[in-house]
Design an enzyme around this catalytic site. Sequence first.
Site, PDB file in Angstrom:
ATOM      1  N   ASP A   1     -20.398 -29.948 -53.740  1.00 29.00           N
ATOM      2  CA  ASP A   1     -21.497 -29.684 -54.684  1.00 29.00           C
ATOM      3  C   ASP A   1     -20.970 -29.173 -56.026  1.00 29.00           C
ATOM      4  OD1 ASP A   1     -22.875 -30.312 -52.428  1.00 29.00           O
ATOM      5  OD2 ASP A   1     -23.613 -28.294 -52.037  1.00 29.00           O
TER       6      ASP A   1
ATOM      7  N   TYR B   1     -25.221 -24.108 -40.416  1.00 26.02           N
ATOM      8  CA  TYR B   1     -24.139 -24.771 -41.141  1.00 26.02           C
ATOM      9  C   TYR B   1     -22.784 -24.267 -40.638  1.00 26.02           C
ATOM     10  CZ  TYR B   1     -21.465 -26.479 -45.206  1.00 26.02           C
ATOM     11  OH  TYR B   1     -20.563 -27.105 -46.018  1.00 26.02           O
TER      12      TYR B   1
ATOM     13  N   GLY C   1     -33.511 -25.279 -52.367  1.00 26.33           N
ATOM     14  CA  GLY C   1     -33.588 -25.461 -50.912  1.00 26.33           C
ATOM     15  C   GLY C   1     -33.869 -26.896 -50.505  1.00 26.33           C
TER      16      GLY C   1
ATOM     17  N   SER D   1     -27.976 -24.338 -56.103  1.00 26.46           N
ATOM     18  CA  SER D   1     -27.056 -23.194 -56.212  1.00 26.46           C
ATOM     19  C   SER D   1     -25.763 -23.583 -56.927  1.00 26.46           C
ATOM     20  CB  SER D   1     -26.773 -22.550 -54.852  1.00 26.46           C
ATOM     21  OG  SER D   1     -26.613 -23.509 -53.874  1.00 26.46           O
TER      22      SER D   1
ATOM     23  N   GLY E   1     -31.749 -29.479 -50.836  1.00 25.56           N
ATOM     24  CA  GLY E   1     -30.550 -30.284 -50.570  1.00 25.56           C
ATOM     25  C   GLY E   1     -30.022 -30.992 -51.797  1.00 25.56           C
TER      26      GLY E   1
ATOM     27  N   GLU F   1     -21.815 -36.905 -45.393  1.00 24.33           N
ATOM     28  CA  GLU F   1     -22.447 -35.592 -45.192  1.00 24.33           C
ATOM     29  C   GLU F   1     -21.683 -34.822 -44.123  1.00 24.33           C
ATOM     30  OE1 GLU F   1     -24.215 -34.175 -47.515  1.00 24.33           O
ATOM     31  OE2 GLU F   1     -25.901 -35.554 -47.300  1.00 24.33           O
ATOM     32  N   HIS F   2     -21.439 -33.557 -44.401  1.00 23.78           N
ATOM     33  CA  HIS F   2     -20.680 -32.680 -43.500  1.00 23.78           C
ATOM     34  C   HIS F   2     -19.273 -33.226 -43.232  1.00 23.78           C
ATOM     35  CE1 HIS F   2     -23.600 -29.551 -42.522  1.00 23.78           C
ATOM     36  NE2 HIS F   2     -24.515 -30.484 -42.715  1.00 23.78           N
ATOM     37  N   THR F   3     -18.690 -33.783 -44.259  1.00 24.61           N
ATOM     38  CA  THR F   3     -17.307 -34.256 -44.156  1.00 24.61           C
ATOM     39  C   THR F   3     -16.379 -33.470 -45.086  1.00 24.61           C
ATOM     40  OG1 THR F   3     -17.911 -35.918 -45.798  1.00 24.61           O
ATOM     41  CG2 THR F   3     -17.826 -36.657 -43.509  1.00 24.61           C
ATOM     42  N   ASP F   4     -16.945 -32.807 -46.107  1.00 21.98           N
ATOM     43  CA  ASP F   4     -16.066 -32.216 -47.140  1.00 21.98           C
ATOM     44  C   ASP F   4     -15.183 -31.097 -46.590  1.00 21.98           C
ATOM     45  OD1 ASP F   4     -18.249 -30.440 -47.011  1.00 21.98           O
ATOM     46  OD2 ASP F   4     -18.486 -30.269 -49.196  1.00 21.98           O
TER      47      ASP F   4
HETATM   48  C1  GLA Z   1     -23.894 -28.329 -48.458  1.00 21.52           C
HETATM   49  C2  GLA Z   1     -22.507 -27.796 -48.820  1.00 21.52           C
HETATM   50  C3  GLA Z   1     -21.527 -28.945 -49.077  1.00 21.52           C
HETATM   51  C4  GLA Z   1     -21.549 -29.965 -47.930  1.00 21.52           C
HETATM   52  C5  GLA Z   1     -22.979 -30.359 -47.576  1.00 21.52           C
HETATM   53  C6  GLA Z   1     -23.040 -31.226 -46.352  1.00 21.52           C
HETATM   54  O1  GLA Z   1     -24.479 -28.988 -49.541  1.00 21.52           O
HETATM   55  O2  GLA Z   1     -22.570 -26.992 -49.967  1.00 21.52           O
HETATM   56  O3  GLA Z   1     -20.226 -28.420 -49.264  1.00 21.52           O
HETATM   57  O4  GLA Z   1     -20.855 -29.487 -46.828  1.00 21.52           O
HETATM   58  O5  GLA Z   1     -23.809 -29.221 -47.362  1.00 21.52           O
HETATM   59  O6  GLA Z   1     -22.451 -32.446 -46.608  1.00 21.52           O
END
Ligand code: GLA
Length: 384
Positions: A177, A226, A127, A133, A129, A43-46
């Site tokens: 995503d 974010y 919303g 979208s 997660g 998570e939050h690595t892409d």
């Molecule tokens: C959202 C963003 C993704 C990713 C996640 C966190 O879903 O769209 O690109 O950064 O948050 O892992």
Amino acid sequence: MDTKADIHPPAQLIRQVEKAFKERFDGAPRLFSAPGRINIVGEHTDYSEGWVLPAAIDRFCVTAIRPNQSGAIRVLSLNHGEVSLPRQFERRGDWADYPAGVSAVLTTAGVDIPGCDVVIGSDVPEGAGVSSSAALEVSFAAALLGAAGHDATPFQIARWCQRAENDYVGMPCGIMDQYISAQGAAGHALQIDCRSLSHTAIEIPPGLAFLVIDSLVRHQLVDGGYAARRADCETAARTLGVTVLRDADIDMVTSGDLDERVRKRALHVVQENARVFETGDALRRNEPALAGDLMNQSHESLQTLFEVTCPETDALAAEARQLEGVYGARQMGGGFGGAVLALVDAPSAHTAQEEIVRRYESAAGVRTSGFVCRIAGGVRELSH
Ligand code: GLA
């Protein structure tokens, strides 16, 4: 979990979309679908060009499309109402920015989009997660490309949709995503390298299931949290003298000249990247207890280092871990609320789902929903 069979959107959702199309526009449209996703870890690595481990799920956005003679792109969303997309993008700050952004990106890429009538229906919770979208963008892009008679690979669709979200919606997301919604594989998670933009498919062992539980706390990712985290990661990389945090390691982060907040963000990213490999290996070896433990570690890191969880998702994850058959649980997605993902023994999954909903209701006073997901494939055209 049946790991092989491919999974389609529910017949009822398809019927709803077709019926609405007939009532509003008439005629027989082509239908395209794209899934939401879970993210097992990473998570939050892409956006630091790291690694992620998502899987597409059996929640879908279905887009019906038929060219019209008027030249207008008329889009009816069953959840949000109708708009006519301007040929020149104008940000409205609502759901219509997603299809309008996709249409703008495709136009810039040289796709000659005809006037068309569109109906969109989705059962991906918004919303929460699970990438409602991305499912919308990817299914809409596939539909527009179909109507334009323009061939594109799922990978190309993913890139265009990320650009739509970055440049038009105004959300600086990474590629995860859109990539998984476009390229997911039934029964498999994809371990994605967000630098080379390639992946390895990892089969989810039969006997395991994933449970998604919604905290009902809604994030507004476009609103700054974010982007602030992403900025911290960029500051860390710059200070450490690397292009992105993908190129940093623990020693660099612990000994580098970073301020405390930025160091915490960087520590999360570097360790989370390692967890993607460890979790992928644990799944390959069918060691769910280890995979669950790594998911718990990921949550703790999101809570204490990256600081994107909230009391409700902390409580949900903690409760879920107490339940029989649950190996681990963590907040999933961009954060600041949304859903918790639990890895669970398949036979215990539905009981765990009922129990966590009951416990959350008595603790938080709200009735939430949860679902056990099956792992689906990516974007496609549906045959009639
Ligand atoms: C959202 C963003 C993704 C990713 C996640 C966190 O879903 O769209 O690109 O950064 O948050 O892992």
